[in-house]
Design a protein around this motif. Structure first.
Motif, PDB file in Angstrom:
ATOM      1  N   ILE A  41     -24.400  10.431   3.592  1.00  0.00           N
ATOM      2  CA  ILE A  41     -24.040  10.059   2.216  1.00  0.00           C
ATOM      3  C   ILE A  41     -23.123   8.850   2.237  1.00  0.00           C
ATOM      4  N   GLY A  42     -22.127   8.868   3.124  1.00  0.00           N
ATOM      5  CA  GLY A  42     -21.206   7.750   3.236  1.00  0.00           C
ATOM      6  C   GLY A  42     -21.887   6.469   3.659  1.00  0.00           C
ATOM      7  N   ALA A  43     -22.895   6.582   4.529  1.00  0.00           N
ATOM      8  CA  ALA A  43     -23.623   5.390   4.984  1.00  0.00           C
ATOM      9  C   ALA A  43     -24.367   4.729   3.827  1.00  0.00           C
ATOM     10  N   PHE A  44     -25.003   5.535   2.997  1.00  0.00           N
ATOM     11  CA  PHE A  44     -25.686   4.984   1.821  1.00  0.00           C
ATOM     12  C   PHE A  44     -24.674   4.373   0.851  1.00  0.00           C
ATOM     13  N   ALA A  45     -23.519   5.028   0.714  1.00  0.00           N
ATOM     14  CA  ALA A  45     -22.481   4.507  -0.176  1.00  0.00           C
ATOM     15  C   ALA A  45     -21.952   3.166   0.320  1.00  0.00           C
ATOM     16  N   CYS A  46     -21.896   2.985   1.643  1.00  0.00           N
ATOM     17  CA  CYS A  46     -21.423   1.714   2.209  1.00  0.00           C
ATOM     18  C   CYS A  46     -22.316   0.548   1.812  1.00  0.00           C
ATOM     19  N   LEU A  47     -23.602   0.823   1.618  1.00  0.00           N
ATOM     20  CA  LEU A  47     -24.539  -0.231   1.232  1.00  0.00           C
ATOM     21  C   LEU A  47     -24.188  -0.832  -0.127  1.00  0.00           C
ATOM     22  N   LEU A  48     -23.485  -0.050  -0.955  1.00  0.00           N
ATOM     23  CA  LEU A  48     -23.102  -0.537  -2.285  1.00  0.00           C
ATOM     24  C   LEU A  48     -22.102  -1.684  -2.202  1.00  0.00           C
ATOM     25  N   LEU A  49     -21.424  -1.801  -1.061  1.00  0.00           N
ATOM     26  CA  LEU A  49     -20.434  -2.878  -0.894  1.00  0.00           C
ATOM     27  C   LEU A  49     -21.097  -4.250  -0.840  1.00  0.00           C
ATOM     28  N   SER A  54     -18.140  -5.539  -9.772  1.00  0.00           N
ATOM     29  CA  SER A  54     -16.690  -5.379  -9.872  1.00  0.00           C
ATOM     30  C   SER A  54     -16.272  -4.169  -9.035  1.00  0.00           C
ATOM     31  N   HIS A  55     -15.002  -4.099  -8.689  1.00  0.00           N
ATOM     32  CA  HIS A  55     -14.512  -2.975  -7.902  1.00  0.00           C
ATOM     33  C   HIS A  55     -14.666  -1.658  -8.659  1.00  0.00           C
ATOM     34  N   LEU A  56     -14.491  -1.720  -9.969  1.00  0.00           N
ATOM     35  CA  LEU A  56     -14.624  -0.510 -10.772  1.00  0.00           C
ATOM     36  C   LEU A  56     -16.064  -0.013 -10.768  1.00  0.00           C
ATOM     37  N   MET A  57     -17.017  -0.944 -10.913  1.00  0.00           N
ATOM     38  CA  MET A  57     -18.427  -0.564 -10.901  1.00  0.00           C
ATOM     39  C   MET A  57     -18.843  -0.039  -9.531  1.00  0.00           C
ATOM     40  N   THR A  58     -18.339  -0.655  -8.473  1.00  0.00           N
ATOM     41  CA  THR A  58     -18.650  -0.187  -7.123  1.00  0.00           C
ATOM     42  C   THR A  58     -18.088   1.221  -6.895  1.00  0.00           C
ATOM     43  N   ALA A  59     -16.856   1.436  -7.353  1.00  0.00           N
ATOM     44  CA  ALA A  59     -16.235   2.752  -7.212  1.00  0.00           C
ATOM     45  C   ALA A  59     -17.030   3.811  -7.972  1.00  0.00           C
ATOM     46  N   PHE A  60     -17.435   3.484  -9.196  1.00  0.00           N
ATOM     47  CA  PHE A  60     -18.242   4.414  -9.993  1.00  0.00           C
ATOM     48  C   PHE A  60     -19.545   4.741  -9.278  1.00  0.00           C
ATOM     49  N   SER A  61     -20.184   3.740  -8.683  1.00  0.00           N
ATOM     50  CA  SER A  61     -21.455   3.938  -7.993  1.00  0.00           C
ATOM     51  C   SER A  61     -21.292   4.806  -6.756  1.00  0.00           C
ATOM     52  N   ILE A  62     -20.176   4.621  -6.040  1.00  0.00           N
ATOM     53  CA  ILE A  62     -19.901   5.441  -4.855  1.00  0.00           C
ATOM     54  C   ILE A  62     -19.733   6.911  -5.243  1.00  0.00           C
ATOM     55  N   VAL A  63     -18.971   7.160  -6.290  1.00  0.00           N
ATOM     56  CA  VAL A  63     -18.759   8.529  -6.762  1.00  0.00           C
ATOM     57  C   VAL A  63     -20.068   9.127  -7.277  1.00  0.00           C
ATOM     58  N   LEU A  64     -20.816   8.342  -8.042  1.00  0.00           N
ATOM     59  CA  LEU A  64     -22.078   8.820  -8.604  1.00  0.00           C
ATOM     60  C   LEU A  64     -23.088   9.147  -7.507  1.00  0.00           C
ATOM     61  N   GLY A 117     -10.554  10.292 -12.443  1.00  0.00           N
ATOM     62  CA  GLY A 117      -9.491  10.055 -11.470  1.00  0.00           C
ATOM     63  C   GLY A 117     -10.022   9.529 -10.152  1.00  0.00           C
ATOM     64  N   LYS A 118     -11.125  10.092  -9.668  1.00  0.00           N
ATOM     65  CA  LYS A 118     -11.686   9.632  -8.399  1.00  0.00           C
ATOM     66  C   LYS A 118     -12.176   8.193  -8.502  1.00  0.00           C
ATOM     67  N   VAL A 119     -12.836   7.857  -9.599  1.00  0.00           N
ATOM     68  CA  VAL A 119     -13.331   6.482  -9.788  1.00  0.00           C
ATOM     69  C   VAL A 119     -12.171   5.492  -9.784  1.00  0.00           C
ATOM     70  N   ILE A 120     -11.101   5.808 -10.495  1.00  0.00           N
ATOM     71  CA  ILE A 120      -9.946   4.907 -10.572  1.00  0.00           C
ATOM     72  C   ILE A 120      -9.296   4.759  -9.196  1.00  0.00           C
ATOM     73  N   ILE A 121      -9.115   5.885  -8.492  1.00  0.00           N
ATOM     74  CA  ILE A 121      -8.469   5.832  -7.177  1.00  0.00           C
ATOM     75  C   ILE A 121      -9.315   5.033  -6.186  1.00  0.00           C
ATOM     76  N   VAL A 122     -10.633   5.280  -6.165  1.00  0.00           N
ATOM     77  CA  VAL A 122     -11.514   4.547  -5.242  1.00  0.00           C
ATOM     78  C   VAL A 122     -11.505   3.054  -5.555  1.00  0.00           C
ATOM     79  N   SER A 123     -11.515   2.710  -6.838  1.00  0.00           N
ATOM     80  CA  SER A 123     -11.502   1.287  -7.205  1.00  0.00           C
ATOM     81  C   SER A 123     -10.215   0.613  -6.751  1.00  0.00           C
ATOM     82  N   GLU A 124      -9.098   1.325  -6.819  1.00  0.00           N
ATOM     83  CA  GLU A 124      -7.825   0.775  -6.355  1.00  0.00           C
ATOM     84  C   GLU A 124      -7.825   0.601  -4.834  1.00  0.00           C
TER      85      GLU A 124
END
Length: 249
Positions: A41-49, A54-64, A117-124
């Protein structure tokens, strides 16, 4: 291979259209390799980088992506656990709420706060200068290691249900040994690729989390259930992301 297919079948949306044997060896293997499902799951999430979002959109996509890939299984456990715990009813009533397919107000409020909360923290965290892609890879790994350890070390709260069935089938001592090894491997990789302060802090936080969540589960529910284990995964991920934010800021 059977253990891997079982892990994918029960804990992801990957279609495994097979009647797999539910034997002690395969169930034990399933929980032993379960953390490595998190790395996928983390490997697929890394591809979003690689997307110029924006950092917020990337964070949302990682959580989603994490929610979608797991089929919302652990999030559902968090919602049910929140409904049961914040009802402030007796233990028997809490079990009835856990089994109720309907979602209550406490569950809705809790899951909204969790996701936002998770989206905001990940984006930060993504904004931090010392951010490293391995954090996205390993946090799902560590959260699943935590779940497996809690499951192995804690009695079932109910005498029925899938979690109870798995508990009776698996060899707990083997799962503990395998996940201690998984934990050590994760800590070494994290320290090698980033720095040992972050790695050792993660190790301490995870050990404390397992102890505290286990005690909380025993006190309020008399053990663990599938829903409580799902909640532990979601909460441990938020705790790790928050720890990372504090370390990098």
């Amino acid at each position: 291979m059977t253990s891997l297919l079982l892990a994918l079948q029960f804990f992801t949306i990957v279609p495994v259209h097979k009647n797999l044997p539910m034997e002690r060896r395969s169930i034990t293997g399933m929980y032993s390799i379960f953390p490595w499902v998190g790395t996928v799951i983390g490997a697929f999430a890394c591809l979003l980088l690689y997307f110029e979002w924006s950092h917020l959109m990337t964070a949302f996509s990682i959580v989603l992506l994490g929610i979608i890939f797991s089929g919302g299984l652990h999030m559902d456990g968090f919602i049910d656990t929140s409904d049961a715990f914040f009802s402030y009813k007796d233990r028997l009533k809490r079990f009835e709420i856990l089994d109720d397919p309907r979602v209550g107000a406490f569950g809705v409020m809790a899951v909204v706060l969790l996701v936002v909360g998770k989206v905001i923290i990940v984006s930060e965290v993504l904004l931090a200068e010392s951010f490293h892609w391995v954090f996205i890879l390993l946090i799902p790994f560590f959260s699943r290691t935590t779940l497996a350890m809690l499951f192995s070390l804690t009695n079932s709260a109910k005498a029925s249900g899938l979690a109870c069935y798995f508990k009776q089938k698996m060899n707990a001592s083997d799962v503990i040994v395998a996940n201690v090894l998984n934990f050590v491997i994760g800590v070494i990789i994290l320290g090698w690729l980033t720095n040992w302060t972050v790695s050792l802090t993660f190790a301490i936080i995870l050990v404390l989390f397992v102890c505290l969540f286990r005690n909380w589960s025993l006190k309020n529910f008399g053990g663990v259930t599938g829903d409580l284990l799902g909640a532990s995964l979601e909460v441990s991920e938020v705790v790790l992301w928050l720890t990372l934010l504090l370390l990098l800021s």
